[in-house]
Design a protein around this motif. Structure first.
Motif, short mmCIF file in Angstrom:
data_model
loop_
_atom_site.label_atom_id
_atom_site.label_comp_id
_atom_site.label_asym_id
_atom_site.label_seq_id
_atom_site.Cartn_x
_atom_site.Cartn_y
_atom_site.Cartn_z
N LYS A 1 0.72 -1.31 -0.04
CA LYS A 1 0.05 0.00 -0.14
C LYS A 1 0.94 1.16 -0.05
O LYS A 1 0.59 2.09 -0.45
CB LYS A 1 -0.93 -0.01 1.05
CG LYS A 1 -1.76 1.06 1.30
CD LYS A 1 -2.83 1.06 2.60
CE LYS A 1 -3.48 2.42 2.82
NZ LYS A 1 -4.26 2.58 4.08
N ALA A 2 1.91 1.34 0.66
CA ALA A 2 2.98 2.31 0.88
C ALA A 2 3.51 2.74 -0.36
O ALA A 2 3.78 3.86 -0.70
CB ALA A 2 3.82 2.07 1.82
N GLN A 3 3.90 1.56 -1.39
CA GLN A 3 4.60 1.70 -2.32
C GLN A 3 3.76 2.13 -3.62
O GLN A 3 4.07 3.08 -4.22
CB GLN A 3 5.15 0.41 -2.71
CG GLN A 3 6.40 -0.33 -2.10
CD GLN A 3 7.29 0.81 -1.56
OE1 GLN A 3 7.90 1.33 -2.51
NE2 GLN A 3 7.41 1.19 -0.50
N ALA A 4 2.39 1.97 -3.41
CA ALA A 4 1.25 2.43 -4.36
C ALA A 4 1.02 3.78 -4.20
O ALA A 4 1.19 4.56 -5.24
CB ALA A 4 0.13 1.67 -4.13
N ILE A 5 1.13 4.33 -2.90
CA ILE A 5 1.22 5.75 -2.72
C ILE A 5 2.02 6.39 -3.02
O ILE A 5 2.23 7.30 -3.59
CB ILE A 5 0.55 5.91 -1.16
CG1 ILE A 5 -0.70 5.27 -0.90
CG2 ILE A 5 0.64 7.33 -0.78
CD1 ILE A 5 -1.14 5.21 0.61
N ARG A 6 3.49 5.68 -2.73
CA ARG A 6 4.79 6.64 -3.06
C ARG A 6 4.94 6.71 -4.31
O ARG A 6 5.31 8.15 -4.81
CB ARG A 6 5.80 5.91 -2.25
CG ARG A 6 7.31 6.59 -2.40
CD ARG A 6 8.37 5.64 -1.83
NE ARG A 6 8.59 4.40 -2.57
CZ ARG A 6 9.12 4.38 -3.73
NH1 ARG A 6 9.85 5.46 -4.39
NH2 ARG A 6 9.46 3.09 -4.31
N THR A 7 4.81 5.62 -5.18
CA THR A 7 5.07 5.75 -6.72
C THR A 7 3.83 6.30 -7.42
O THR A 7 4.15 6.46 -8.53
CB THR A 7 5.32 4.33 -7.33
OG1 THR A 7 4.16 3.64 -7.01
CG2 THR A 7 6.54 3.88 -6.36
N GLN A 8 2.65 6.38 -6.77
CA GLN A 8 1.49 6.85 -7.55
C GLN A 8 1.15 5.82 -8.56
O GLN A 8 0.54 6.35 -9.64
CB GLN A 8 1.55 8.21 -8.02
CG GLN A 8 1.32 9.37 -6.88
CD GLN A 8 0.21 9.27 -6.21
OE1 GLN A 8 -0.86 9.73 -6.66
NE2 GLN A 8 0.12 8.88 -4.98
N MET A 9 1.34 4.47 -8.29
CA MET A 9 1.02 3.47 -9.38
C MET A 9 0.27 2.30 -8.42
O MET A 9 0.23 2.15 -7.35
CB MET A 9 2.19 2.77 -9.93
CG MET A 9 3.06 3.67 -10.74
SD MET A 9 4.47 3.00 -11.60
CE MET A 9 5.36 1.81 -10.44
N SER A 10 -0.61 1.68 -9.38
CA SER A 10 -1.45 0.74 -8.65
C SER A 10 -0.57 -0.58 -8.83
O SER A 10 0.21 -0.66 -9.72
CB SER A 10 -2.72 0.27 -9.53
OG SER A 10 -3.37 1.52 -9.79
N ILE A 11 -0.65 -1.14 -7.57
CA ILE A 11 0.28 -2.31 -7.64
C ILE A 11 -0.51 -3.64 -7.20
O ILE A 11 -0.97 -3.72 -6.11
CB ILE A 11 1.55 -2.00 -6.56
CG1 ILE A 11 2.22 -0.97 -7.13
CG2 ILE A 11 2.39 -3.45 -5.99
CD1 ILE A 11 3.31 -0.52 -5.94
#
Length: 178
Positions: A22-32
Motif C-alpha cells: 500500500k505504501a509503495q502504491a501511494i509513494r509511486t502513484q501507481m497501482s500495484i
C-alpha cells in the motif's frame, strides 16, 4: 514444519507486507498487484492477493480453490470473487489455481469484466505453464485483457524465475500472432 511457519507468516509478516505494498502504491502513484500471502482471518488462514491504488485504497481477493498443499496446511478457501471498478475498467483477480477452474470462468462471463489480473506462484514449471495457458483461454472466453504474472522455484537452487504476460482480446487492431 511448513504449516506452522506459514501460520506464523500469516500473523507476523503478511500485515507488514500488505502495508508495504500500500505504501509503495501511494509513494509511486501507481497501482500495484502484490503477490499473494497467507492471511489470518479469524481462526482461518486464507491465501490472499492484494491490489493497492495510489489513493491508498486496497482490494483483497482470497483464493477460492486450494491446491493439495494448501489443503494439507488446512487453509480456508475464499467464498467470493470480487469484481470492482478501477481506473482501467471493471476488474477481477483470479489467483493462480482459480484461473484454471471452468466454474470461475463461467461466473466471470456474467460480470463483463474489462481486465483480469492473475498473480501466481507454482511449485513446478508445469504449473507455471498451466496458469499461462489458462489465463490466455480466459482472455478469449471473456473477451478481456488478462495480466498474468507468475514465479516458480528453480529445481536446482533457491532462486525463482518468472513469466509475465499481457494478453489482449482477439479483435481487429491487435496482433494476429504471438
Amino acid at each position: 514444519n511448513d504449516r506452522q511457519q506459514l501460520a506464523r507468516l500469516a500473523v507476523e509478516m503478511t500485515p507488514q507486507y500488505f502495508d508495504w505494498i500500500k505504501a509503495q502504491a501511494i509513494r509511486t502513484q501507481m497501482s500495484i498487484l502484490g503477490g499473494t500471502s497467507p492471511r489470518k482471518v479469524g481462526n482461518d488462514i486464507v491465501n490472499t492477493a492484494i491490489l493497492a491504488f495510489p489513493n491508498g485504497e486496497v482490494i483483497l481477493q482470497d483464493k477460492l480453490f486450494m491446491t493439495p498443499s494448501e489443503k494439507e496446511w488446512e487453509w480456508t478457501p475464499g467464498t467470493t470473487l470480487k469484481v470492482f471498478q478501477t481506473p482501467w475498467g471493471k476488474t477481477a483477480i483470479t489467483t493462480c489455481f482459480d484461473c484454471e477452474y471452468p466454474g470461475v470462468s463461467n461466473l466471470l462471463t456474467t460480470k463483463n469484466i474489462d481486465m483480469l489480473l492473475v498473480p501466481s506462484w507454482t511449485s513446478t514449471e508445469q504449473g507455471l505453464n498451466r496458469v499461462e495457458w489458462t489465463s490466455r483461454a480466459r482472455a478469449v472466453e471473456q473477451h478481456t485483457y488478462v495480466v498474468k504474472t507468475g514465479t516458480v522455484p528453480s529445481p536446482t537452487d533457491s532462486e525463482h524465475f518468472g513469466l509475465a504476460t499481457i494478453v489482449t482480446p482477439q479483435d481487429s487492431g491487435f496482433p494476429t500472432t504471438i
